[in-house]
Design an enzyme around this catalytic site. Structure first.
Site: not given
Ligand code: NI
Length: 136
Positions: A14, A33, A39, A41, A79-80, A124
């Site tokens: 994100h 962030c 980047h 998490h 996811d991903h 997170e």
């Protein structure tokens, strides 16, 4: 009252930013962030359902069914993925943990097979998580 929790994990990228602020100002507010190229998490999601045990099965909610629901409605979508652009239920939102967790609530609340959605927690980092229990 019994509280049953299913845990799922996902990894996603994100970038937190407010559009009309400079990169500098965004960095001051959102730190790492707000890295311009994003980047990632490793998120930990916990979905808790509250209710009484069904006298026949002894279950509040069938965890197998709950798991499949969370997989289909949430994990497969995030996811991903890039949370700023890839996820239908996050469109137009700054993907903070707060905004993600309340959006996940909205995706699941009407679909819980038995019992009642009680809380959603999203972690997170090792040290930060947000818990949502719906609107007051
Ligand atoms: Ni971040």
């Amino acid at each position: 009252m019994l509280y049953v929790t299913r845990r799922e994990v996902f990894s996603a990228s994100h970038r937190l930013f407010i559009e009309n602020l400079s990169d500098e100002e965004n960095k001051r507010i959102f730190g790492k962030c707000s890295n311009p190229n994003g980047h990632g998490h490793n998120y930990i999601l916990e979905v808790t359902v509250a209710g009484e045990a069904d006298p026949a099965t002894g279950y509040v909610v069938d965890l197998k069914v709950l798991k499949e629901l969370i997989q289909k409605e949430i994990i497969q979508k995030v996811d991903h993925k890039n949370l700023n652009v890839d996820v239908d239920f996050l469109q137009g939102k700054n993907p903070t943990v707060e905004n993600i967790v309340s959006s996940i609530w909205d995706q699941l609340v009407e679909k819980i097979p038995s019992g009642k959605l009680y809380s959603i927690k999203l972690r997170e980092t090792e040290n930060n998580y947000v818990e949502y229990k719906g609107k007051e």
